[in-house]
Design a protein around this motif. Structure first.
Motif, PDB file in Angstrom:
ATOM      1  N   GLU A 265       0.827  -1.202   0.000  1.00 35.35           N
ATOM      2  CA  GLU A 265       0.000   0.000   0.000  1.00 35.35           C
ATOM      3  C   GLU A 265       0.864   1.255   0.000  1.00 35.35           C
ATOM      4  O   GLU A 265       2.069   1.207   0.290  1.00 35.35           O
ATOM      5  CB  GLU A 265      -0.930   0.008   1.216  1.00 35.35           C
ATOM      6  CG  GLU A 265      -2.130  -0.909   1.053  1.00 35.35           C
ATOM      7  CD  GLU A 265      -2.983  -0.552  -0.166  1.00 35.35           C
ATOM      8  OE1 GLU A 265      -3.131   0.635  -0.483  1.00 35.35           O
ATOM      9  OE2 GLU A 265      -3.494  -1.487  -0.812  1.00 35.35           O
ATOM     10  N   ILE A 266       0.236   2.375  -0.327  1.00 36.07           N
ATOM     11  CA  ILE A 266       0.917   3.669  -0.304  1.00 36.07           C
ATOM     12  C   ILE A 266       0.075   4.631   0.516  1.00 36.07           C
ATOM     13  O   ILE A 266      -1.156   4.618   0.431  1.00 36.07           O
ATOM     14  CB  ILE A 266       1.126   4.216  -1.731  1.00 36.07           C
ATOM     15  CG1 ILE A 266      -0.206   4.285  -2.494  1.00 36.07           C
ATOM     16  CG2 ILE A 266       2.106   3.318  -2.485  1.00 36.07           C
ATOM     17  CD1 ILE A 266      -0.092   4.965  -3.841  1.00 36.07           C
ATOM     18  N   HIS A 267       0.737   5.431   1.346  1.00 38.34           N
ATOM     19  CA  HIS A 267       0.010   6.351   2.220  1.00 38.34           C
ATOM     20  C   HIS A 267       0.772   7.655   2.392  1.00 38.34           C
ATOM     21  O   HIS A 267       1.963   7.732   2.089  1.00 38.34           O
ATOM     22  CB  HIS A 267      -0.183   5.730   3.610  1.00 38.34           C
ATOM     23  CG  HIS A 267      -0.915   4.418   3.615  1.00 38.34           C
ATOM     24  ND1 HIS A 267      -2.229   4.278   3.239  1.00 38.34           N
ATOM     25  CD2 HIS A 267      -0.504   3.171   3.949  1.00 38.34           C
ATOM     26  CE1 HIS A 267      -2.605   3.012   3.358  1.00 38.34           C
ATOM     27  NE2 HIS A 267      -1.566   2.305   3.777  1.00 38.34           N
ATOM     28  N   THR A 268       0.070   8.643   2.934  1.00 38.13           N
ATOM     29  CA  THR A 268       0.710   9.872   3.400  1.00 38.13           C
ATOM     30  C   THR A 268       0.230  10.125   4.823  1.00 38.13           C
ATOM     31  O   THR A 268      -0.787   9.565   5.255  1.00 38.13           O
ATOM     32  CB  THR A 268       0.313  11.120   2.574  1.00 38.13           C
ATOM     33  OG1 THR A 268      -1.011  11.552   2.979  1.00 38.13           O
ATOM     34  CG2 THR A 268       0.310  10.845   1.077  1.00 38.13           C
ATOM     35  N   ALA A 378      -4.806  12.984   8.252  1.00 37.51           N
ATOM     36  CA  ALA A 378      -5.299  11.793   7.543  1.00 37.51           C
ATOM     37  C   ALA A 378      -4.387  11.502   6.368  1.00 37.51           C
ATOM     38  O   ALA A 378      -3.463  12.260   6.067  1.00 37.51           O
ATOM     39  CB  ALA A 378      -6.738  12.016   7.069  1.00 37.51           C
ATOM     40  N   CYS A 379      -4.674  10.396   5.707  1.00 32.05           N
ATOM     41  CA  CYS A 379      -3.937   9.999   4.507  1.00 32.05           C
ATOM     42  C   CYS A 379      -4.576  10.683   3.302  1.00 32.05           C
ATOM     43  O   CYS A 379      -5.793  10.643   3.135  1.00 32.05           O
ATOM     44  CB  CYS A 379      -3.984   8.481   4.360  1.00 32.05           C
ATOM     45  SG  CYS A 379      -3.340   7.892   2.785  1.00 32.05           S
ATOM     46  N   ALA A 380      -3.752  11.297   2.471  1.00 29.63           N
ATOM     47  CA  ALA A 380      -4.261  12.023   1.303  1.00 29.63           C
ATOM     48  C   ALA A 380      -4.648  11.084   0.155  1.00 29.63           C
ATOM     49  O   ALA A 380      -5.160  11.519  -0.865  1.00 29.63           O
ATOM     50  CB  ALA A 380      -3.227  13.036   0.818  1.00 29.63           C
ATOM     51  N   VAL A 381      -4.391   9.778   0.322  1.00 30.50           N
ATOM     52  CA  VAL A 381      -4.846   8.804  -0.675  1.00 30.50           C
ATOM     53  C   VAL A 381      -6.187   8.210  -0.235  1.00 30.50           C
ATOM     54  O   VAL A 381      -7.126   8.124  -1.010  1.00 30.50           O
ATOM     55  CB  VAL A 381      -3.829   7.646  -0.855  1.00 30.50           C
ATOM     56  CG1 VAL A 381      -4.314   6.657  -1.896  1.00 30.50           C
ATOM     57  CG2 VAL A 381      -2.458   8.209  -1.223  1.00 30.50           C
ATOM     58  N   HIS A 382      -6.262   7.809   1.016  1.00 31.66           N
ATOM     59  CA  HIS A 382      -7.434   7.063   1.482  1.00 31.66           C
ATOM     60  C   HIS A 382      -8.427   7.905   2.263  1.00 31.66           C
ATOM     61  O   HIS A 382      -9.537   7.454   2.546  1.00 31.66           O
ATOM     62  CB  HIS A 382      -6.976   5.850   2.291  1.00 31.66           C
ATOM     63  CG  HIS A 382      -6.138   4.925   1.459  1.00 31.66           C
ATOM     64  ND1 HIS A 382      -4.773   4.866   1.553  1.00 31.66           N
ATOM     65  CD2 HIS A 382      -6.488   4.072   0.466  1.00 31.66           C
ATOM     66  CE1 HIS A 382      -4.300   3.999   0.665  1.00 31.66           C
ATOM     67  NE2 HIS A 382      -5.321   3.500  -0.006  1.00 31.66           N
ATOM     68  N   GLY A 383      -8.048   9.135   2.625  1.00 32.97           N
ATOM     69  CA  GLY A 383      -9.011  10.082   3.184  1.00 32.97           C
ATOM     70  C   GLY A 383      -9.329   9.903   4.640  1.00 32.97           C
ATOM     71  O   GLY A 383      -8.599   9.269   5.414  1.00 32.97           O
ATOM     72  N   PHE A 385     -11.228   8.218   6.560  1.00 33.26           N
ATOM     73  CA  PHE A 385     -11.345   7.005   7.366  1.00 33.26           C
ATOM     74  C   PHE A 385      -9.975   6.491   7.803  1.00 33.26           C
ATOM     75  O   PHE A 385      -9.860   5.681   8.709  1.00 33.26           O
ATOM     76  CB  PHE A 385     -12.188   5.946   6.647  1.00 33.26           C
ATOM     77  CG  PHE A 385     -11.394   4.958   5.845  1.00 33.26           C
ATOM     78  CD1 PHE A 385     -11.176   3.678   6.344  1.00 33.26           C
ATOM     79  CD2 PHE A 385     -10.895   5.292   4.599  1.00 33.26           C
ATOM     80  CE1 PHE A 385     -10.451   2.755   5.602  1.00 33.26           C
ATOM     81  CE2 PHE A 385     -10.184   4.373   3.861  1.00 33.26           C
ATOM     82  CZ  PHE A 385      -9.954   3.106   4.367  1.00 33.26           C
ATOM     83  N   MET A 386      -8.924   7.037   7.190  1.00 34.02           N
ATOM     84  CA  MET A 386      -7.579   6.690   7.636  1.00 34.02           C
ATOM     85  C   MET A 386      -6.982   7.929   8.296  1.00 34.02           C
ATOM     86  O   MET A 386      -6.208   8.666   7.699  1.00 34.02           O
ATOM     87  CB  MET A 386      -6.733   6.234   6.440  1.00 34.02           C
ATOM     88  CG  MET A 386      -5.389   5.693   6.855  1.00 34.02           C
ATOM     89  SD  MET A 386      -4.477   4.994   5.488  1.00 34.02           S
ATOM     90  CE  MET A 386      -2.866   4.878   6.285  1.00 34.02           C
ATOM     91  N   SER A 387      -7.412   8.186   9.539  1.00 33.26           N
ATOM     92  CA  SER A 387      -7.021   9.434  10.195  1.00 33.26           C
ATOM     93  C   SER A 387      -6.461   9.169  11.581  1.00 33.26           C
ATOM     94  O   SER A 387      -6.592   8.066  12.122  1.00 33.26           O
ATOM     95  CB  SER A 387      -8.213  10.381  10.274  1.00 33.26           C
ATOM     96  OG  SER A 387      -9.222   9.801  11.071  1.00 33.26           O
TER      97      SER A 387
HETATM   98 CU   LIG Z   1      -3.623   5.740   2.958  1.00 35.60          CU
END
Ligand SMILES: [Cu+2]
Length: 394
Positions: A265-268, A378-383, A385-387
């Motif tokens: 996966e990739i996240h920020t 939060a994650c700028a990819v998944h928004g 709900f990933m905070s």
């Molecule tokens: Cu993410």
């Protein structure tokens, strides 16, 4: 039944499955033989690889195929590719920070097949790699199904794989003689239940462990650094959570987000949460139609049909803006409106201009105390709900 009059059968194998509230597991759910998901079939049987997967020609192993997934920019099956088309700048609907990069949607096959049994793909096992690899790009897009009849000869082994090498998502398909038994759907379903239950248990245990962790250390210069994780992957698990979900620090301390655990996966980590959520759902990823291909000199166009997610002309392309890919800010969060971001990271992200890739951690210092709600990100990819939250005490 039996003998040469045996009817061809169809079995369905799940490729990946959701883990409630946490993410998913990237596994091919078939009975394991010596730790490898393995299917025995007869020549002429059909497999539905649910969610899609590649099939390698007979003689080619996953290890042979994986170099094509190399994490350098523009590798064939890499996740991120450069977009050589002109930067749209102010003409872009999302503003001036448009894209140098696009999500690699994979090679587009000349024909569609696999959406149902009647329209199944046919794989003779001989097609030359790499062009002959059947991939999720062959899917009948709307269905998440990939029916393929295996016409390789008895005695051959066909490997199926999904995603980059770090995911280890593979399955061995053994084409056995007509007289030999094959893997039944019941055995596949039993394997799904067994391994998926185990994946859920491991994901929940990992979630509890990571939320309980509050590791900190002092650097040589006396700086206090807290460890955090933006998402967590194992060989098969992909967990979409910030860990620990709530971090409590004191003014002047630093939080270090780690990314080297991201296998697929990739996240920020992006502050503030509202900016991250807007990037994830509105402005960070921009579907466009490339009218003249990457070799053409013309601009992309914004004529995507959002009902069907297709282009009336040209090829669909999903651009990713530098607000997502690049690191932003000065490493010190001054308030609830300060835009600070790690940029896009994970082991599958290549490096490039405005693309951090390769960097395995990101530090952010918190000089100012927060209110009781803390600084949300939060994650700028998944928004949204990933905070997560960082509470900063005086
Ligand atoms: Cu993410």
């Amino acid at each position: 039944m039996g003998g040469s009059a045996r009817a061809a059968t169809t079995v369905t194998v799940k490729v990946g499955a959701g883990i409630p509230r946490l993410g998913y597991s990237a596994r091919m759910y078939a009975p394991e033989v010596e730790g490898v998901p393995t299917l025995s079939i007869h020549k002429g049987d059909t497999i539905n690889l649910q969610n899609g997967a590649a099939l390698l020609p007979v003689g080619m192993t996953p290890d042979d195929a994986y170099p094509q997934y190399a994490y350098e920019i523009d590798s064939r099956y890499g996740l991120i590719a450069t977009d050589p088309d002109p930067d749209l700048g102010a003409d872009s609907p999302v503003g001036s920070t448009h894209a140098k990069y696009k999500i690699n949607l994979g090679p587009q096959p000349p024909t569609q097949c696999g959406g149902d049994v009647a329209g199944q793909c046919i794989f003779d096992g001989k097609t030359a790699a790499p062009e002959g690899i059947l991939s999720p790009g062959d899917l009948d897009a709307s269905q998440g199904k990939f029916y393929v009849r295996i016409d390789a000869d008895a005695g051959s082994t066909v490997w199926s794989l999904f995603g980059p090498p770090s995911q280890h998502t593979i399955m061995r398909i053994m084409v056995v003689p007509d007289a030999a038994p094959t893997t039944s759907q019941a055995a596949i379903d039993d394997a799904f239940t067994k391994y998926h239950d185990r994946d859920i248990d491991s994901a929940q245990a990992l979630d509890a462990k990571l939320n309980a962790a509050s590791g900190r250390h002092k650097t040589k210069t006396g700086k206090i650094v807290w460890d955090a994780y933006a998402g967590f992957d194992t060989e098969v698990l992909r967990i979409f959570r910030m860990y620990p979900g709530r971090i409590v620090v004191h003014e002047g301390e630093t939080v270090r987000w780690h990314y080297d655990q991201l296998e697929g996966e990739i996240h920020t980590a992006t502050f503030p949460l509202t900016t991250a959520a807007d990037l994830a759902s509105n402005t960070g990823f921009v579907p466009v139609c490339d009218l003249d291909g990457d070799q053409g000199v013309g601009n992309d166009s914004f004529t995507v049909d959002f009902e069907t997610f297709t282009c009336p002309d040209g090829l669909l392309e999903v651009d990713v803006t530098s607000k997502v890919t690049a690191q932003h800010g000065n490493g010190s969060l001054t308030g609830t409106k300060d835009f600070e971001s790690s940029g896009l990271r994970g082991n599958t992200v290549p490096s490039g201009p405005e693309l951090v890739g390769g960097e395995d951690s990101w530090d952010l210092t918190f000089p100012n105390a927060s209110d009781a709600k803390g600084y949300r990100y939060a994650c700028a990819v998944h928004g949204k709900f990933m905070s997560g939250t960082v509470i900063v005490k005086r």
